[in-house]
Design a protein around this motif. Structure first.
Motif, PDB file in Angstrom:
ATOM      1  N   UNK A   1       0.846  -1.204   0.000  1.00  0.00           N
ATOM      2  CA  UNK A   1       0.000   0.000   0.000  1.00  0.00           C
ATOM      3  C   UNK A   1       0.881   1.253   0.000  1.00  0.00           C
ATOM      4  N   UNK A  52      -9.748  12.451   2.905  1.00  0.00           N
ATOM      5  CA  UNK A  52      -9.971  11.050   3.278  1.00  0.00           C
ATOM      6  C   UNK A  52      -9.080  10.653   4.458  1.00  0.00           C
ATOM      7  N   UNK A 115     -17.562   2.477   4.759  1.00  0.00           N
ATOM      8  CA  UNK A 115     -16.528   1.901   3.904  1.00  0.00           C
ATOM      9  C   UNK A 115     -15.399   1.373   4.776  1.00  0.00           C
ATOM     10  N   UNK A 118      -9.485  -0.151   4.248  1.00  0.00           N
ATOM     11  CA  UNK A 118      -8.691  -0.659   3.120  1.00  0.00           C
ATOM     12  C   UNK A 118      -9.260  -0.223   1.783  1.00  0.00           C
ATOM     13  N   UNK A 119     -10.578  -0.150   1.726  1.00  0.00           N
ATOM     14  CA  UNK A 119     -11.251   0.298   0.501  1.00  0.00           C
ATOM     15  C   UNK A 119     -10.931   1.779   0.237  1.00  0.00           C
ATOM     16  N   UNK A 122      -7.272   2.395  -0.955  1.00  0.00           N
ATOM     17  CA  UNK A 122      -7.071   2.071  -2.384  1.00  0.00           C
ATOM     18  C   UNK A 122      -7.808   3.077  -3.283  1.00  0.00           C
ATOM     19  N   UNK A 123      -8.930   3.568  -2.812  1.00  0.00           N
ATOM     20  CA  UNK A 123      -9.654   4.601  -3.567  1.00  0.00           C
ATOM     21  C   UNK A 123      -8.787   5.848  -3.738  1.00  0.00           C
ATOM     22  N   UNK A 125      -5.522   6.039  -3.659  1.00  0.00           N
ATOM     23  CA  UNK A 125      -4.426   5.718  -4.593  1.00  0.00           C
ATOM     24  C   UNK A 125      -4.910   5.842  -6.034  1.00  0.00           C
ATOM     25  N   UNK A 126      -6.018   5.164  -6.338  1.00  0.00           N
ATOM     26  CA  UNK A 126      -6.520   5.131  -7.719  1.00  0.00           C
ATOM     27  C   UNK A 126      -6.966   6.533  -8.163  1.00  0.00           C
TER      28      UNK A 126
END
Lengths: 158, 158
Positions: A1, A52, A115, A118-119, A122-123, A125-126
């Motif tokens: 991560x 976030x 949420x 971990x979700x 990654x959100x 990051x993307x």
């Protein structure tokens, strides 16, 4: 991560350097197909990541500051640096046990969603990689070579 | 790691569905600022992912097939499905111990580099998200709403 966050931070720094070679009016010009100008896109990346990470730290998520107050390269860079200390500290202390923690969010209709941490990580990051892809198109459109998006060969893996 | 691959595969499937609503000549039109057309970009994503995964499996990396042989939506979708079985099987059997394994690559000057498996896996993830960001710009340019890039709320975390 962590490696993917480090990649994003390195690419972002490269784009800030790239921005130094481009007239500020080009950076502020509204572009088609994304969310606004090159500089607004960088501001948005910085702001969304921080917002976030505040949520994941149990802090109230800050209101998005008005872009007008940050509409110059130096101000967006300064905001990114200011937020980065807190973001980096959270990301580098991430452990696998945090994956399953949950953050509740309320949408504009008052409905509550939750949420997994971990979700959300990654959100985030993307989200940055996606918007950087948009910058690459506008960069070539104004005749400038974009920052490489390659993750290999950046020294991230020693 | 797996979740980000699953995200990419889901987003790619959404783009294939999106493509069904767009005339094929729009999909094949050369676009500025990226690597070619919308369909070529999807073909490139499919091909690059497969090629790296072949390398990580110790197989020789295939030559890039000529795009001319795949220049229709149905053919790119079929290629993606064909490669997917092998890619998914490798990605779902990934373990943390594989992070530090090394893959040697020789560049066009005959120089040899080696990359850790973990570096390559993240490169493949970022590569797809980056190019999908480019598709989002072109999509809006032709007046079509792009596929959402959100990772949250896709059901990836149960």
């Amino acid at each position: 991560m962590l490696k993917l966050f480090e990649y994003n931070w390195q690419v972002r720094a490269d784009w800030f350097t790239w921005c130094e070679t481009v007239p500020e009016e080009e950076l502020l010009e509204k572009r088609g197909g994304g969310i606004g100008s090159i500089l607004y896109t960088l501001f948005h990346i910085v702001e969304v990541e921080y917002s976030w990470i505040c949520g994941l730290q149990g802090k109230s998520e800050p209101e998005e500051p008005p872009f007008e107050a940050y509409a110059s390269l130096s101000k967006v860079k300064a905001l990114s640096s200011q937020y980065h200390r807190e973001v980096e500290s959270f990301v580098t202390s991430w452990t696998d046990e945090m994956e399953e923690l949950k953050l509740a969010e309320t949408d504009s209709n008052g409905e509550t969603f939750s949420f997994k941490y971990g979700e959300i990580m990654r959100h985030v990051i993307a989200h940055e990689i996606h918007h950087i892809g948009q910058l690459s198109v506008w960069s070539r459109e104004i005749g400038r070579k974009p920052v490489t998006a390659n993750l290999i060969d950046r020294g991230l893996f020693g």
